[in-house]
Design a protein around this motif. Structure first.
Motif, PDB file in Angstrom:
ATOM      1  N   ALA A 233       0.622  -1.320   0.230  1.00  0.00           N
ATOM      2  CA  ALA A 233      -0.223  -0.011   0.032  1.00  0.00           C
ATOM      3  C   ALA A 233       0.936   1.458  -0.227  1.00  0.00           C
ATOM      4  O   ALA A 233       0.797   2.625  -0.191  1.00  0.00           O
ATOM      5  N   ASP A 234       1.860   1.035   0.443  1.00  0.00           N
ATOM      6  CA  ASP A 234       3.021   2.325   0.786  1.00  0.00           C
ATOM      7  C   ASP A 234       3.172   2.449  -0.705  1.00  0.00           C
ATOM      8  O   ASP A 234       3.792   3.703  -1.160  1.00  0.00           O
TER       9      ASP A 234
ATOM     10  N   TRP B  72       2.662   1.451  -3.581  1.00  0.00           N
ATOM     11  CA  TRP B  72       1.226   1.573  -4.918  1.00  0.00           C
ATOM     12  C   TRP B  72       0.243   2.583  -4.110  1.00  0.00           C
ATOM     13  O   TRP B  72       0.441   3.624  -3.960  1.00  0.00           O
ATOM     14  N   SER B  73      -0.512   1.665  -3.736  1.00  0.00           N
ATOM     15  CA  SER B  73      -1.872   1.796  -3.075  1.00  0.00           C
ATOM     16  C   SER B  73      -2.366   0.828  -2.565  1.00  0.00           C
ATOM     17  O   SER B  73      -2.543  -0.356  -2.513  1.00  0.00           O
ATOM     18  N   PRO B  74      -3.394   1.317  -1.891  1.00  0.00           N
ATOM     19  CA  PRO B  74      -4.941   0.142  -0.992  1.00  0.00           C
ATOM     20  C   PRO B  74      -5.349  -1.056  -1.386  1.00  0.00           C
ATOM     21  O   PRO B  74      -4.982  -2.196  -1.799  1.00  0.00           O
ATOM     22  N   ALA B  75      -5.991  -0.390  -2.929  1.00  0.00           N
ATOM     23  CA  ALA B  75      -6.125  -1.241  -4.028  1.00  0.00           C
ATOM     24  C   ALA B  75      -5.565  -2.014  -4.577  1.00  0.00           C
ATOM     25  O   ALA B  75      -5.888  -3.609  -4.741  1.00  0.00           O
ATOM     26  N   VAL B  76      -4.468  -1.558  -5.107  1.00  0.00           N
ATOM     27  CA  VAL B  76      -3.439  -2.626  -5.559  1.00  0.00           C
ATOM     28  C   VAL B  76      -2.704  -3.242  -5.014  1.00  0.00           C
ATOM     29  O   VAL B  76      -2.917  -4.681  -5.485  1.00  0.00           O
TER      30      VAL B  76
END
Length: 417
Positions: A380-381, A383-387
């Motif tokens: 998450a750090d 890229w993103s939470p969804a990824v």
């Protein structure tokens, strides 16, 4: 089972025959496996093993060449309430003859059993997640080593050394951050880590040899010593199959503990290097790396869900076979059908399997949550939470698919063998 009132009437040969097992044959103790008790019969000449029930094990234990089959039938009747008939003896003796367990056995038959056993062992040691390569002649080195350094397993040596090594391990756990800082602040921390890992790998080799030395101490022999790929690492291994025929649980537990014992002994000179060696620089970092790697290796081997030494120690201490698999099968039966699903298990088995299932859940549950949470935070750090969620789901599907493929592959390999 065929029964008659007088075994001699069923066949005069029962009153005359006095068969005996070969001297190399050992009858293992009773081991709980699911709802049944099994005994493993080991032949130390051919390295072959045969699984039988308590009644067959009792009969085999009476085949000493002195008592007739009629005498043994009478003892069997007194113990199990049934007298054996000729047909049952023919069936049992035919089984023993087919495995070359009856004395005498023809050399060509023993060679055939050895070859069949070797083929089965090679097939069992290969899968996408497990691969073994025996080192020629390595197992033969254990017997002379046992004569020279086997005294280290005597209680007068083993108890104080184990206690001292354990004290060092506790020190390492308490001073973990200090040791880690010494490694990371080393002038060349990567070389210190690499050398520490190499020395640690050699300690693991000694760890495996000591399993074999303990096996020899109690009358057995290691069958293989070599290098093993067990996903995701490569390490030495030692097969001490004879351990299942040792009569006392303590002997079996010590044989499994002997490897961790070496890890604990190795911590002692590493600690001396840390305390009395250079207090700064590369050598200080190396001492820290040796201690950290040594403790991690010892603790990992003792975790009872990884099927390493700690698991086998627990298995031997409880006199069970396939403790993990049977515990999960027991738990599954209870979850599917409730108390009715485990009604066929004896009380002792219910206690052992319930306790192991709870222990495994208590270890694996938090470990899995911690792993997923740590990996999710990193992704998450980055890229993103969804990824992060998508990657975790994809990885879970891939791991499940790999495990399923490995199980199917192993089943087909076993059936082909």
């Amino acid at each position: 089972m065929t029964t008659v009132s007088d075994p001699a009437a069923a066949g005069g040969w029962l009153a005359e025959a006095r068969p005996a097992l070969r001297a190399a044959v050992r009858i293992g103790p009773g081991l709980q496996k699911g709802t049944a008790v099994v005994h493993l019969i080991g032949d130390r000449d051919t390295q072959a093993f045969l699984r039988v029930g308590p009644r067959e094990a009792f009969l085999m234990s009476q085949l000493d060449g002195r008592r007739t089959l009629a005498d043994i039938s009478a003892e069997y009747a007194g113990r199990f309430g049934k007298r054996l008939g000729e047909a049952h003896w023919q069936q049992l003796l035919g089984l023993l003859h087919s495995h070359a367990l009856i004395d005498p056995a023809a050399p060509e038959q023993l060679d055939a059993v050895r070859e069949k056993t070797a083929v089965a062992r090679r097939a069992a040691g290969r899968s996408p997640l497990l691969w073994r390569r025996p080192l020629p002649g390595a197992a033969e080195l254990v017997v002379p080593l046992a004569r020279r350094i086997g005294w280290l397993l005597h209680p007068l040596a083993a108890v104080p050394l184990t206690l001292l090594g354990t004290a060092v391990a506790v020190f390492v756990l308490l001073e973990w951050s200090t040791l880690w800082s010494a490694v990371t602040e080393s002038p060349s921390r990567w070389t210190a880590g690499l050398v520490g890992f190499t020395v640690g790998w050699l300690v693991i080799a000694g760890h495996e040899f000591f399993h074999g030395i303990a096996c020899v101490r109690y009358g057995g022999r290691p069958t293989e010593i070599g290098v093993m790929w067990r996903f995701p690492m490569i390490a030495p291994y030692c097969k001490v199959d004879d351990v299942v025929t040792f009569p006392r649980p303590g002997q079996r537990v010590v044989t499994s503990f002997a490897g961790v014992y070496v890890n604990l002994i190795a911590l002692i000179p590493f600690a001396a290097f840390w305390w009395w060696g250079p207090q700064t620089g590369w050598w200080h970092g190396l001492a820290g790396a040796l201690l950290l790697f040594g403790v991690v290796s010892a603790v990992a081997n003792l975790i009872p869900v990884l099927k390493l030494d700690g698991y086998h120690m627990l298995e031997h201490a409880t006199s069970t076979s396939n403790l993990q698999g049977e515990s999960f099968r027991f738990a599954g039966a209870f979850l599917r059908r409730g108390p009715a699903g485990i009604a066929g298990y004896p009380r002792r088995a219910r206690v052992i399997y319930s306790a192991y299932a709870v222990l495994a859940t208590a270890i694996l549950g938090p470990a899995l949550v911690l792993l997923v949470r740590s990996w999710y935070s990193s992704l998450a750090d980055l890229w993103s939470p969804a990824v992060a969620v998508a990657v975790l789901v994809a990885e879970a599907v891939a791991v499940c698919g790999l495990l399923r493929w490995a199980v199917v592959w192993k089943r087909r390999a076993t059936e082909a063998a």
